[in-house]
Design an enzyme around this catalytic site. Structure first.
Site, mmCIF file in Angstrom:
data_model
loop_
_atom_site.group_PDB
_atom_site.id
_atom_site.type_symbol
_atom_site.label_atom_id
_atom_site.label_comp_id
_atom_site.label_asym_id
_atom_site.label_seq_id
_atom_site.Cartn_x
_atom_site.Cartn_y
_atom_site.Cartn_z
ATOM 1 N N ASP A 51 0.110 28.412 23.019
ATOM 2 C CA ASP A 51 -1.118 27.612 22.946
ATOM 3 C C ASP A 51 -1.706 27.333 24.313
ATOM 4 O OD1 ASP A 51 -1.865 26.347 20.265
ATOM 5 O OD2 ASP A 51 0.323 26.399 20.293
ATOM 6 N N ASN A 62 -4.692 28.954 25.575
ATOM 7 C CA ASN A 62 -5.601 29.961 26.150
ATOM 8 C C ASN A 62 -7.045 29.458 26.132
ATOM 9 O OD1 ASN A 62 -3.460 31.717 26.281
ATOM 10 N ND2 ASN A 62 -3.984 32.815 24.425
ATOM 11 N N HIS A 73 -7.615 34.356 26.257
ATOM 12 C CA HIS A 73 -6.692 35.236 25.520
ATOM 13 C C HIS A 73 -6.348 36.475 26.349
ATOM 14 C CE1 HIS A 73 -7.020 32.643 22.134
ATOM 15 N NE2 HIS A 73 -8.248 32.997 21.782
ATOM 16 N N ASP A 111 -3.475 30.834 9.329
ATOM 17 C CA ASP A 111 -4.586 29.870 9.403
ATOM 18 C C ASP A 111 -5.581 30.199 10.518
ATOM 19 O OD1 ASP A 111 -3.950 28.199 7.243
ATOM 20 O OD2 ASP A 111 -2.339 27.288 8.413
ATOM 21 N N LEU A 152 16.321 44.136 23.682
ATOM 22 C CA LEU A 152 15.546 42.948 23.279
ATOM 23 C C LEU A 152 14.833 43.251 21.971
ATOM 24 C CD1 LEU A 152 14.208 40.135 23.840
ATOM 25 C CD2 LEU A 152 12.400 41.369 25.041
ATOM 26 N N ARG A 212 7.007 25.618 22.713
ATOM 27 C CA ARG A 212 5.574 25.546 22.414
ATOM 28 C C ARG A 212 4.831 25.053 23.643
ATOM 29 N NH1 ARG A 212 2.259 24.149 16.964
ATOM 30 N NH2 ARG A 212 0.243 24.695 17.859
ATOM 31 N N ARG A 236 4.234 20.402 17.366
ATOM 32 C CA ARG A 236 4.418 20.647 15.936
ATOM 33 C C ARG A 236 4.823 22.105 15.728
ATOM 34 N NH1 ARG A 236 -1.106 19.027 16.618
ATOM 35 N NH2 ARG A 236 -2.352 20.882 17.031
ATOM 36 N N GLU A 269 16.478 24.350 18.674
ATOM 37 C CA GLU A 269 16.187 23.319 19.677
ATOM 38 C C GLU A 269 14.699 23.443 20.004
ATOM 39 O OE1 GLU A 269 18.265 21.019 20.764
ATOM 40 O OE2 GLU A 269 19.837 21.856 19.482
HETATM 41 C C1 FPP Z 1 -3.386 29.709 20.064
HETATM 42 O O1 FPP Z 1 -4.161 28.864 20.693
HETATM 43 C C2 FPP Z 1 -3.356 31.108 20.519
HETATM 44 C C3 FPP Z 1 -3.760 32.165 19.787
HETATM 45 C C4 FPP Z 1 -4.261 32.062 18.391
HETATM 46 C C5 FPP Z 1 -3.746 33.531 20.335
HETATM 47 C C6 FPP Z 1 -2.608 33.901 21.193
HETATM 48 C C7 FPP Z 1 -2.873 35.198 21.820
HETATM 49 C C8 FPP Z 1 -2.461 35.595 23.028
HETATM 50 C C9 FPP Z 1 -1.536 34.834 23.870
HETATM 51 C C10 FPP Z 1 -2.973 36.872 23.593
HETATM 52 C C11 FPP Z 1 -2.322 38.130 23.316
HETATM 53 C C12 FPP Z 1 -1.045 38.160 22.547
HETATM 54 C C13 FPP Z 1 -0.286 39.261 22.420
HETATM 55 C C14 FPP Z 1 0.945 39.248 21.608
HETATM 56 C C15 FPP Z 1 -0.618 40.509 23.096
HETATM 57 P P1 FPP Z 1 -5.360 28.915 21.735
HETATM 58 O O2 FPP Z 1 -4.930 29.651 22.913
HETATM 59 O O3 FPP Z 1 -6.582 29.350 21.061
HETATM 60 O O4 FPP Z 1 -5.375 27.486 22.196
HETATM 61 P P2 FPP Z 1 -6.241 26.199 22.361
HETATM 62 O O5 FPP Z 1 -7.495 26.288 21.569
HETATM 63 O O6 FPP Z 1 -5.250 25.245 21.820
HETATM 64 O O7 FPP Z 1 -6.429 26.064 23.810
#
Ligand code: FPP
Length: 225
Positions: free
Chosen positions: A2, A4, A19, A49, A113, A165, A171, A184
């Site tokens: 979370d 990005n 992202h 979701d 891995l 997280r 959560r 954990e």
């Molecule tokens: C959640 O919150 C994040 C996502 C829905 C996307 C996560 C994607 C990546 C990290 C990029 C690429 C992933 C891979 C596996 C190549 P958010 O970042 O939208 O957060 P926020 O709105 O809470 O800031």
């Protein structure tokens, strides 16, 4: 992963640019996990979701996931990383589905891995689908796990040791609910684009310092009667 969107917005940039940076961080963290001797890593890339997000952001994420799989496949083979996608496959774009299947096939020999990427994933849906598949048969924990395995295409369902997280949320958001029964939990305010190998190691260090009793008592307490 979370943070990005918030990370980018705070810098006056579109959420999608967060992202892109997040995907680079994924590469770095996967490499660190390989080197830290972590045997299995599951990344929550897109929840069931997350379809509620703006179409532009969703399409961009789907393209980003595909690009990541394409660009990392060979490196994963070289480094013994086995890639697997968990989640539904019938709603993601066909191109991504095909690339995911190729990545799984190409990297299937990897034993160093076990890298799982959760795409269109919902733990609750996985459990409901597994229960439906049982079709009224009596279930045990083991047989239920086998069915979950089939519906999420995940390979062996494994208990999660440590759940990290980022981004200050505390959560589970429908992630690996069965597998996290004794996980954990580690929450950090660091936004995913700034999550570093040092942050990963700090989480692992804290994990090793935790006392995991699984509902029992410490050995010394048990010995004392
Ligand atoms: C959640 O919150 C994040 C996502 C829905 C996307 C996560 C994607 C990546 C990290 C990029 C690429 C992933 C891979 C596996 C190549 P958010 O970042 O939208 O957060 P926020 O709105 O809470 O800031």
């Amino acid at each position: 992963m979370d943070g990005n969107g918030r990370w980018a917005t705070a810098r006056g940039r579109p959420r999608t640019s967060g992202h892109v940076v997040g995907a680079r961080v994924v590469r770095t963290i996967v490499e660190s996990a390989e080197n830290a001797g972590i045997g299995a890593l599951t990344l929550y890339a897109f929840s069931a979701d997350n379809w509620k997000r703006p179409t532009r952001e969703v399409s961009m994420l789907m393209r980003l996931f595909r690009r990541y799989l394409l660009s990392e496949m060979d490196r994963c083979v070289q480094n013994g990383v086995r890639m697997r996608i968990i989640g539904r496959r019938d709603r993601i774009p066909a191109e991504l589905r095909r690339t995911a299947e190729t990545a799984e096939e190409t990297t299937r020999g990897g034993t160093r891995l076990d890298l799982r990427i959760a795409l269109d994933y919902s733990a609750r849906d996985a459990m409901v689908m597994a229960a439906e598949r049982a079709g009224g048969r009596a279930l045990t924990r083991d047989s239920f796990v086998r069915l979950m395995n089939e519906v999420t295409h995940a390979g062996p369902v494994r208990d999660v040791d440590l759940l990290i997280r980022t981004g200050g949320e505390q959560r589970l958001s429908d992630f690996l609910l069965w597998e996290c029964a004794y996980a954990e939990l580690y929450f950090t305010d660091v936004m995913w684009p700034e999550f570093s190998p040092a942050d990963l190691l700090a989480a692992v260090r804290e994990f090793h310092a935790r006392d995991r009793r699984y509902g029992g008592v410490q050995e010394s307490v048990a010995a004392a009667g």
